[in-house]
Write a protein that holds these residues in place. Structure first.
Motif, PDB file in Angstrom:
ATOM      1  N   MET A   1      -2.091  -3.999  14.318  1.00 52.45           N
ATOM      2  CA  MET A   1      -2.635  -2.862  15.064  1.00 52.45           C
ATOM      3  C   MET A   1      -3.563  -3.406  16.157  1.00 52.45           C
ATOM      4  SD  MET A   1      -3.487  -0.328  11.915  1.00 52.45           S
ATOM      5  CE  MET A   1      -3.891   1.120  12.887  1.00 52.45           C
TER       6      MET A   1
ATOM      7  N   TYR B   1       2.805   0.971  14.854  1.00 48.42           N
ATOM      8  CA  TYR B   1       3.422   1.436  16.104  1.00 48.42           C
ATOM      9  C   TYR B   1       2.424   1.552  17.242  1.00 48.42           C
ATOM     10  CZ  TYR B   1       1.770   5.882  14.270  1.00 48.42           C
ATOM     11  OH  TYR B   1       0.990   6.871  13.751  1.00 48.42           O
TER      12      TYR B   1
ATOM     13  N   GLY C   1       0.831  -1.201   0.000  1.00 45.89           N
ATOM     14  CA  GLY C   1       0.000   0.000   0.000  1.00 45.89           C
ATOM     15  C   GLY C   1       0.867   1.253   0.000  1.00 45.89           C
ATOM     16  N   GLY C   2       0.290   2.350   0.482  1.00 50.37           N
ATOM     17  CA  GLY C   2       1.011   3.626   0.474  1.00 50.37           C
ATOM     18  C   GLY C   2       2.292   3.572   1.282  1.00 50.37           C
ATOM     19  N   ALA C   3       2.201   3.055   2.502  1.00 51.28           N
ATOM     20  CA  ALA C   3       3.407   2.976   3.338  1.00 51.28           C
ATOM     21  C   ALA C   3       4.374   1.948   2.753  1.00 51.28           C
ATOM     22  CB  ALA C   3       3.022   2.609   4.763  1.00 51.28           C
TER      23      ALA C   3
ATOM     24  N   PRO D   1      -1.662  -3.247   7.714  1.00 57.79           N
ATOM     25  CA  PRO D   1      -2.195  -2.762   9.000  1.00 57.79           C
ATOM     26  C   PRO D   1      -2.320  -3.892  10.031  1.00 57.79           C
ATOM     27  CG  PRO D   1      -3.689  -2.302   7.155  1.00 57.79           C
ATOM     28  CD  PRO D   1      -2.685  -3.266   6.658  1.00 57.79           C
ATOM     29  N   MET D   2      -1.999  -5.130   9.662  1.00 64.49           N
ATOM     30  CA  MET D   2      -2.126  -6.247  10.594  1.00 64.49           C
ATOM     31  C   MET D   2      -1.144  -6.053  11.748  1.00 64.49           C
ATOM     32  SD  MET D   2      -4.520  -7.831   9.161  1.00 64.49           S
ATOM     33  CE  MET D   2      -4.641  -9.313  10.147  1.00 64.49           C
TER      34      MET D   2
ATOM     35  N   THR E   1       4.303  -4.101   6.419  1.00 67.39           N
ATOM     36  CA  THR E   1       3.752  -2.763   6.132  1.00 67.39           C
ATOM     37  C   THR E   1       2.245  -2.850   5.939  1.00 67.39           C
ATOM     38  OG1 THR E   1       3.890  -2.720   3.701  1.00 67.39           O
ATOM     39  CG2 THR E   1       5.916  -2.207   4.910  1.00 67.39           C
TER      40      THR E   1
ATOM     41  N   GLY F   1       7.881   0.234  14.950  1.00 70.89           N
ATOM     42  CA  GLY F   1       7.484   1.309  14.045  1.00 70.89           C
ATOM     43  C   GLY F   1       7.788   2.715  14.543  1.00 70.89           C
TER      44      GLY F   1
ATOM     45  N   ARG G   1      -1.566  -5.396  -6.676  1.00 73.11           N
ATOM     46  CA  ARG G   1      -0.881  -4.256  -6.018  1.00 73.11           C
ATOM     47  C   ARG G   1       0.603  -4.562  -5.859  1.00 73.11           C
ATOM     48  NH1 ARG G   1      -4.016  -1.201  -1.097  1.00 73.11           N
ATOM     49  NH2 ARG G   1      -3.474   0.738  -2.107  1.00 73.11           N
TER      50      ARG G   1
ATOM     51  N   MET H   1      10.292   4.993  12.465  1.00 72.83           N
ATOM     52  CA  MET H   1       9.758   5.558  11.217  1.00 72.83           C
ATOM     53  C   MET H   1       8.844   6.744  11.505  1.00 72.83           C
ATOM     54  SD  MET H   1       7.730   3.593   8.191  1.00 72.83           S
ATOM     55  CE  MET H   1       6.928   4.460   6.844  1.00 72.83           C
ATOM     56  N   VAL H   2       8.001   6.631  12.539  1.00 71.79           N
ATOM     57  CA  VAL H   2       7.113   7.770  12.864  1.00 71.79           C
ATOM     58  C   VAL H   2       7.939   8.993  13.227  1.00 71.79           C
ATOM     59  CG1 VAL H   2       5.199   8.605  14.257  1.00 71.79           C
ATOM     60  CG2 VAL H   2       5.637   6.176  14.137  1.00 71.79           C
TER      61      VAL H   2
ATOM     62  N   ILE I   1       6.081  -1.675  10.830  1.00 73.05           N
ATOM     63  CA  ILE I   1       5.909  -0.213  10.833  1.00 73.05           C
ATOM     64  C   ILE I   1       4.666   0.193  11.628  1.00 73.05           C
ATOM     65  CG2 ILE I   1       7.167   0.051   8.666  1.00 73.05           C
ATOM     66  CD1 ILE I   1       4.388   0.881   7.447  1.00 73.05           C
TER      67      ILE I   1
ATOM     68  N   ASP J   1       1.224  -9.208  -1.005  1.00 70.94           N
ATOM     69  CA  ASP J   1       0.039  -8.457  -0.566  1.00 70.94           C
ATOM     70  C   ASP J   1      -1.175  -9.331  -0.851  1.00 70.94           C
ATOM     71  OD1 ASP J   1      -0.587  -5.091  -0.245  1.00 70.94           O
ATOM     72  OD2 ASP J   1      -2.253  -6.434  -0.759  1.00 70.94           O
ATOM     73  N   LEU J   2      -2.203  -9.217  -0.018  1.00 72.84           N
ATOM     74  CA  LEU J   2      -3.442  -9.944  -0.292  1.00 72.84           C
ATOM     75  C   LEU J   2      -3.928  -9.618  -1.697  1.00 72.84           C
ATOM     76  CD1 LEU J   2      -5.650  -9.582   2.917  1.00 72.84           C
ATOM     77  CD2 LEU J   2      -4.494 -11.638   2.049  1.00 72.84           C
TER      78      LEU J   2
HETATM   79  P1  NAD Z   1      -2.820   0.904   2.825  1.00 72.64           P
HETATM   80  O1  NAD Z   1      -4.252   0.610   3.087  1.00 72.64           O
HETATM   81  O2  NAD Z   1      -2.441   1.879   1.755  1.00 72.64           O
HETATM   82  O3  NAD Z   1      -2.046  -0.471   2.465  1.00 72.64           O
HETATM   83  C1  NAD Z   1      -2.136  -1.641   3.213  1.00 72.64           C
HETATM   84  C2  NAD Z   1      -1.848  -2.830   2.279  1.00 72.64           C
HETATM   85  O4  NAD Z   1      -1.794  -4.010   3.083  1.00 72.64           O
HETATM   86  C3  NAD Z   1      -2.939  -3.051   1.226  1.00 72.64           C
HETATM   87  O5  NAD Z   1      -2.331  -3.168  -0.042  1.00 72.64           O
HETATM   88  C4  NAD Z   1      -3.616  -4.347   1.679  1.00 72.64           C
HETATM   89  O6  NAD Z   1      -4.076  -5.147   0.593  1.00 72.64           O
HETATM   90  C5  NAD Z   1      -2.478  -5.052   2.403  1.00 72.64           C
HETATM   91  N1  NAD Z   1      -2.936  -6.015   3.399  1.00 72.64           N
HETATM   92  C6  NAD Z   1      -3.861  -5.825   4.375  1.00 72.64           C
HETATM   93  N2  NAD Z   1      -3.966  -6.934   5.134  1.00 72.64           N
HETATM   94  C7  NAD Z   1      -3.086  -7.834   4.634  1.00 72.64           C
HETATM   95  C8  NAD Z   1      -2.725  -9.153   4.991  1.00 72.64           C
HETATM   96  N3  NAD Z   1      -3.311  -9.787   6.019  1.00 72.64           N
HETATM   97  N4  NAD Z   1      -1.772  -9.778   4.265  1.00 72.64           N
HETATM   98  C9  NAD Z   1      -1.185  -9.152   3.212  1.00 72.64           C
HETATM   99  N5  NAD Z   1      -1.488  -7.907   2.813  1.00 72.64           N
HETATM  100  C10 NAD Z   1      -2.425  -7.264   3.520  1.00 72.64           C
HETATM  101  O7  NAD Z   1      -2.219   1.342   4.231  1.00 72.64           O
HETATM  102  P2  NAD Z   1      -0.839   2.121   4.480  1.00 72.64           P
HETATM  103  O8  NAD Z   1      -1.067   3.579   4.404  1.00 72.64           O
HETATM  104  O9  NAD Z   1       0.201   1.512   3.592  1.00 72.64           O
HETATM  105  O10 NAD Z   1      -0.561   1.803   6.012  1.00 72.64           O
HETATM  106  C11 NAD Z   1      -0.307   0.471   6.455  1.00 72.64           C
HETATM  107  C12 NAD Z   1       0.065   0.491   7.922  1.00 72.64           C
HETATM  108  O11 NAD Z   1       1.295   1.178   8.096  1.00 72.64           O
HETATM  109  C13 NAD Z   1      -0.945   1.191   8.828  1.00 72.64           C
HETATM  110  O12 NAD Z   1      -1.257   0.321   9.878  1.00 72.64           O
HETATM  111  C14 NAD Z   1      -0.227   2.389   9.380  1.00 72.64           C
HETATM  112  O13 NAD Z   1      -0.519   2.572  10.752  1.00 72.64           O
HETATM  113  C15 NAD Z   1       1.231   2.006   9.237  1.00 72.64           C
HETATM  114  N6  NAD Z   1       2.067   3.189   8.976  1.00 72.64           N
HETATM  115  C16 NAD Z   1       3.089   3.440   9.833  1.00 72.64           C
HETATM  116  C17 NAD Z   1       3.907   4.535   9.612  1.00 72.64           C
HETATM  117  C18 NAD Z   1       5.028   4.852  10.556  1.00 72.64           C
HETATM  118  O14 NAD Z   1       5.541   5.971  10.476  1.00 72.64           O
HETATM  119  N7  NAD Z   1       5.458   3.938  11.409  1.00 72.64           N
HETATM  120  C19 NAD Z   1       3.689   5.376   8.501  1.00 72.64           C
HETATM  121  C20 NAD Z   1       2.640   5.066   7.626  1.00 72.64           C
HETATM  122  C21 NAD Z   1       1.831   3.964   7.877  1.00 72.64           C
END
Ligand code: NAD
Length: 277
Positions: A200, A224, A132-134, A197-198, A195, A245, A159, A248-249, A222, A154-155
């Motif tokens: 949290m 936290y 995903g984005g992170a 959200p699993m 990376t 995490g 992506r 990184m924050v 990542i 990724d699931l």
């Molecule tokens: P996002 O929704 O853009 O991406 C999450 C990705 O994970 C998706 O592509 C999804 O398909 C995949 N996914 C979800 N469950 C899955 C699983 N069980 N197995 C495989 N893939 C799975 O979210 P994001 O913005 O990338 O953020 C993800 C996490 O990173 C969040 O929990 C956020 O708290 C954390 N984060 C932490 C920091 C930091 O500074 N430490 C910064 C950004 C994001």
């Protein structure tokens, strides 16, 4: 008074106001950090452009951007810094004389955290869970830090494939490959990074079966909240080196602070603030 803030959804529990305001106070800078929570304010996503224009016109120094706007914000900006172009996502917007310039500080945040938290970690092959984005920022950071190959799972396989293709286009063929979640082979990797959200508090189960983790792996998360996710706990109990995490924050916030204020941030002091909150 420098005015900054965070734009996103469901962000009322964010620690960013605390981190930025504490660092500003320590430097004798008057800085206010506001939360623009689209969910709490019942705003439609389409209000993003108007909000950015208003804040730029009101003289804000900049804003952080989070879920779900890190990509949606890009066409609304006047300029993109190289870090944001590389990652394809923006988490920090600087506002200068009405112009809006996009940066990505998640990438350098993870890079610094990895270098400081796991010095000397083997980087021949790394398995990254989540595209995903992170995940885009972390995979870029891993490759910039010298990782030979990043295996991305990724699931949503498409992506993972898209991110792997983008990364290989930039860093060279084969530097990133997509793999299926149901066919993970950790015997060939040095480290594992979550990376997704699993992990949290609301979603504690790890994205990967913990019996795929061996003591020779290093394991990073990542997520936290909590700081020690179930994945990290399982890895620690197996004797693995782990990275949570928080680095990184703090790293992304410190760099964003520097962009907003044009002053150096004290990362050690920001870590102490993070721990106090
Ligand atoms: P996002 O929704 O853009 O991406 C999450 C990705 O994970 C998706 O592509 C999804 O398909 C995949 N996914 C979800 N469950 C899955 C699983 N069980 N197995 C495989 N893939 C799975 O979210 P994001 O913005 O990338 O953020 C993800 C996490 O990173 C969040 O929990 C956020 O708290 C954390 N984060 C932490 C920091 C930091 O500074 N430490 C910064 C950004 C994001």
């Amino acid at each position: 008074m420098l005015r900054t803030g965070l734009i996103g959804r469901s962000i009322l529990a964010s620690r960013s106001p605390w981190l930025h305001e504490q660092e500003a106070a320590a430097q004798g800078i008057e800085l206010a950090y506001e939360l623009f929570d689209f969910t709490d304010r019942e705003w439609d996503d389409s209000a993003l452009g108007r909000l950015l224009d208003r804040l730029a016109a009101e003289g804000y120094a900049g804003v952080n951007i989070t879920f779900p706007f890190k990509q949606a914000v890009i066409p609304l900006l006047d300029e993109l810094a190289d870090c944001a172009r590389l990652v394809g996502a923006v988490n920090t917007v600087a506002m200068r004389d009405g112009r809006k310039i996009g940066y990505n500080t998640d990438k350098t945040g993870f890079e610094t955290s990895l270098a400081e938290g796991l010095p000397g970690a083997a980087l021949d092959r790394v398995l990254q869970l989540g595209a995903g984005g992170a995940g885009a920022a972390v995979a870029n950071a891993l490759l910039s830090a010298g990782t030979g190959t990043v295996m991305i799972a990724d699931l949503d396989l498409a992506r993972a494939e898209n991110l792997a293709a983008l990364l290989s286009g930039h860093f060279g063929p084969g530097r990133a490959v997509a793999c299926r979640m149901d066919r993970l082979d950790t015997s060939v990797v040095d480290g594992i990074v979550n990376t997704t959200p699993m992990g949290m508090a609301t979603n504690p189960a790890p994205a990967i079966a913990v019996d795929l983790i061996a003591p020779r792996h290093w394991v990073a998360d990542i997520v936290y909240f909590p700081l020690e996710t179930e994945l990290l706990r399982a890895a620690r109990l197996r004797g693995c080196r782990t990275l949570d995490g928080s680095g990184m924050v703090i790293g992304q916030a410190a760099r964003a602070f520097e962009i907003f204020t044009e002053r150096r941030a004290d990362r050690h002091r920001m870590r102490a603030s993070f721990s106090r909150h």
